[in-house]
Design an enzyme around this catalytic site. Structure first.
Site, PDB file in Angstrom:
ATOM      1  N   THR A 123      12.027  -4.062   3.669  1.00  0.00           N
ATOM      2  CA  THR A 123      10.769  -3.611   3.075  1.00  0.00           C
ATOM      3  C   THR A 123      10.040  -2.739   4.080  1.00  0.00           C
ATOM      4  O   THR A 123      10.025  -3.048   5.279  1.00  0.00           O
ATOM      5  CB  THR A 123       9.805  -4.747   2.640  1.00  0.00           C
ATOM      6  OG1 THR A 123       8.499  -4.192   2.446  1.00  0.00           O
ATOM      7  CG2 THR A 123       9.684  -5.880   3.639  1.00  0.00           C
ATOM      8  N   ASP A 125       7.051  -2.672   4.272  1.00  0.00           N
ATOM      9  CA  ASP A 125       5.796  -3.394   4.605  1.00  0.00           C
ATOM     10  C   ASP A 125       5.927  -4.227   5.885  1.00  0.00           C
ATOM     11  O   ASP A 125       4.923  -4.636   6.456  1.00  0.00           O
ATOM     12  CB  ASP A 125       5.406  -4.337   3.450  1.00  0.00           C
ATOM     13  CG  ASP A 125       5.245  -3.606   2.128  1.00  0.00           C
ATOM     14  OD1 ASP A 125       5.089  -2.380   2.150  1.00  0.00           O
ATOM     15  OD2 ASP A 125       5.278  -4.275   1.077  1.00  0.00           O
ATOM     16  N   GLY A 168       1.842  -0.909   2.018  1.00  0.00           N
ATOM     17  CA  GLY A 168       1.947  -2.094   2.874  1.00  0.00           C
ATOM     18  C   GLY A 168       1.599  -3.381   2.145  1.00  0.00           C
ATOM     19  O   GLY A 168       1.686  -4.466   2.719  1.00  0.00           O
ATOM     20  N   GLU A 220      -3.487   0.248   1.736  1.00  0.00           N
ATOM     21  CA  GLU A 220      -3.821   0.134   0.309  1.00  0.00           C
ATOM     22  C   GLU A 220      -4.426  -1.229  -0.034  1.00  0.00           C
ATOM     23  O   GLU A 220      -5.170  -1.374  -0.987  1.00  0.00           O
ATOM     24  CB  GLU A 220      -2.577   0.378  -0.553  1.00  0.00           C
ATOM     25  CG  GLU A 220      -1.453  -0.633  -0.279  1.00  0.00           C
ATOM     26  CD  GLU A 220      -0.212  -0.454  -1.144  1.00  0.00           C
ATOM     27  OE1 GLU A 220      -0.166   0.469  -1.968  1.00  0.00           O
ATOM     28  OE2 GLU A 220       0.727  -1.267  -0.970  1.00  0.00           O
ATOM     29  N   ARG A 273       8.507   6.215   1.748  1.00  0.00           N
ATOM     30  CA  ARG A 273       9.636   5.351   1.400  1.00  0.00           C
ATOM     31  C   ARG A 273      10.906   6.171   1.163  1.00  0.00           C
ATOM     32  O   ARG A 273      11.997   5.609   1.023  1.00  0.00           O
ATOM     33  CB  ARG A 273       9.284   4.553   0.141  1.00  0.00           C
ATOM     34  CG  ARG A 273       9.321   3.069   0.356  1.00  0.00           C
ATOM     35  CD  ARG A 273       8.670   2.322  -0.763  1.00  0.00           C
ATOM     36  NE  ARG A 273       9.360   2.463  -2.020  1.00  0.00           N
ATOM     37  CZ  ARG A 273       8.907   1.910  -3.162  1.00  0.00           C
ATOM     38  NH1 ARG A 273       7.801   1.203  -3.162  1.00  0.00           N
ATOM     39  NH2 ARG A 273       9.567   2.056  -4.274  1.00  0.00           N
TER      40      ARG A 273
HETATM   41  O1  F6P Z   1       6.752  -3.486  -1.120  1.00  0.00           O
HETATM   42  C1  F6P Z   1       6.945  -2.141  -0.877  1.00  0.00           C
HETATM   43  C2  F6P Z   1       5.901  -1.313  -1.545  1.00  0.00           C
HETATM   44  O2  F6P Z   1       6.159   0.028  -1.198  1.00  0.00           O
HETATM   45  C3  F6P Z   1       4.453  -1.702  -1.245  1.00  0.00           C
HETATM   46  O3  F6P Z   1       4.008  -1.211  -0.017  1.00  0.00           O
HETATM   47  C4  F6P Z   1       3.748  -1.097  -2.426  1.00  0.00           C
HETATM   48  O4  F6P Z   1       2.537  -1.755  -2.711  1.00  0.00           O
HETATM   49  C5  F6P Z   1       4.733  -1.291  -3.540  1.00  0.00           C
HETATM   50  O5  F6P Z   1       6.010  -1.406  -2.949  1.00  0.00           O
HETATM   51  C6  F6P Z   1       4.759  -0.165  -4.557  1.00  0.00           C
HETATM   52  O6  F6P Z   1       5.630  -0.493  -5.556  1.00  0.00           O
HETATM   53  P1  F6P Z   1       6.219   0.518  -6.635  1.00  0.00           P
HETATM   54  O7  F6P Z   1       7.287   1.323  -5.969  1.00  0.00           O
HETATM   55  O8  F6P Z   1       6.745  -0.375  -7.696  1.00  0.00           O
HETATM   56  O9  F6P Z   1       5.082   1.386  -7.078  1.00  0.00           O
END
Ligand code: F6P
Length: 339
Positions: A123, A125, A168, A220, A273
């Site tokens: 992750t 995070d 995060g 966030e 990401r």
């Molecule tokens: O857990 C990883 C993460 O990138 C978090 O930091 C974020 O809140 C969430 O996933 C966002 O999720 P999605 O890709 O479903 O919008």
């Protein structure tokens, strides 16, 4: 032996190097690998394919996940755990599950129901208590820092303060590491509630001292004193998580209103990401892949890999997913000194 592999939850740069390493080490050890598509969804629908070295050998530098991912949660589905376990039994003798707290939480539930499973921590995070680093975190910090370096120069040209919102979820690691690495004036994160008045006073003071532009990194999941999370809407995902987002915009408007200083915001979001994994995540990925097959060969079912210092170790999934790793006091003290 046949072993299946899946990636669940938000993707992270470095997953592909893990997959590549798993497949190669498995091949060397006469283990047949089965790819499961889209995380747990692929074991609900039994969407699988033979995973060959030729398919993955160029994945060392590729971001995302070759296996695709989803946030499907079998625990919330009728007979979900049974369906996953029956389907897995049809195609493999065991499973390598790569994911964060949600995916590994499901893996633990499966293990408790008799499934042969091992876990790999992933992750951006970095909020898994069991490990010093999760795969993807290093790349995400580096991308965030290089983005902030760019945001800083445009902020400087226009004499603006720039609020940078980063992901995060409920842990501030991404904000803290990228904020420290980029010399941010303020770093706001979920573990330490902030006071808007104090922030505005600090920015006015900086301006008074001659600083005409600056960087505020905000996670966030950061919360105002007396306040709660800022969410995009009221929806929850299959694991019951709110969709965080918008806190940076809110803060930048208040700063501009209260200080009269031009302020802009940017949400880095999914940008950090994506893309190619850092050298650290590639090497770490290779080590995790090797470690995962070693767990399989040793029949260490119910274990997950962890990085402690520079050593790859393992611990039980049960222990590993018990609690979230949040920003520790030493970082909090450091941030108070440096911002
Ligand atoms: O857990 C990883 C993460 O990138 C978090 O930091 C974020 O809140 C969430 O996933 C966002 O999720 P999605 O890709 O479903 O919008």
């Amino acid at each position: 032996m046949k072993i299946a592999i899946l990636t669940g939850g938000g993707d992270a740069p470095g997953l592909n190097p893990v997959i590549r390493s798993v497949v190669k080490v498995a091949k060397e050890n006469k283990i047949e690998m089965i790819g499961i598509k889209k995380g747990w969804a692929g074991l609900i629908e039994l969407d699988h394919f033979p995973l060959k070295w030729e398919d993955v050998k160029n994945l060392h530098s590729e971001g995302g996940t070759f296996l695709l991912s989803s946030r499907t949660n079998p625990i919330k589905m009728e007979n979900g755990i049974k369906r996953v376990s029956d389907n897995l039994n049809q195609v493999a003798d065991g499973l390598i599950a790569m994911g964060g707290e949600d995916t590994l939480g499901v893996a633990n539930e499966l293990y408790k129901n008799g499934v042969n499973v091992v876990g790999v921590p992933k992750t951006i995070d970095n909020d898994l208590f069991s490990t010093d680093y999760t795969i993807g975190f290093d790349t995400a910090i580096n991308i965030t820092v290089s983005a902030i370096d760019r945001i800083r120069t445009t902020g400087k040209s226009h004499e603006r303060f720039m609020v940078v919102e980063v992901m995060g979820r409920h842990a501030g690691w991404l904000a803290v590491h990228s904020g420290l690495a980029s010399g941010a004036d303020l770093i706001l994160y979920p573990e330490e509630k902030y006071d808007v008045q104090e922030i505005c006073e600090k920015i006015k003071k900086l301006k008074h001292e001659g600083q005409k532009s600056g960087i505020i990194v905000i996670a966030e999941g950061a919360k105002e004193k007396e306040g709660s999370h800022t969410t995009q809407n009221k929806e929850l995902d299959a694991f019951g998580h709110v969709k965080l987002g918008g806190v940076g915009e809110k803060l930048s408007k208040v700063i501009e209103k209260n200080t009269g200083i031009e302020t802009r915001h940017i949400v880095l979001g999914h940008l950090v990401r994506g893309g190619t994994p850092s050298a650290f995540d590639r090497v770490y990925g290779a080590r995790l892949g090797y470690g995962a097959i070693k767990l399989v060969l040793g029949k260490k079912w119910g274990q997950m890999l962890t990085l402690r210092g520079t050593e790859i170790r393992s611990m039980s999934l049960e222990e590993g997913v018990k609690e979230l790793k949040t920003v520790t006091n030493d970082y909090r003290d450091l941030i108070r000194q440096l911002t």
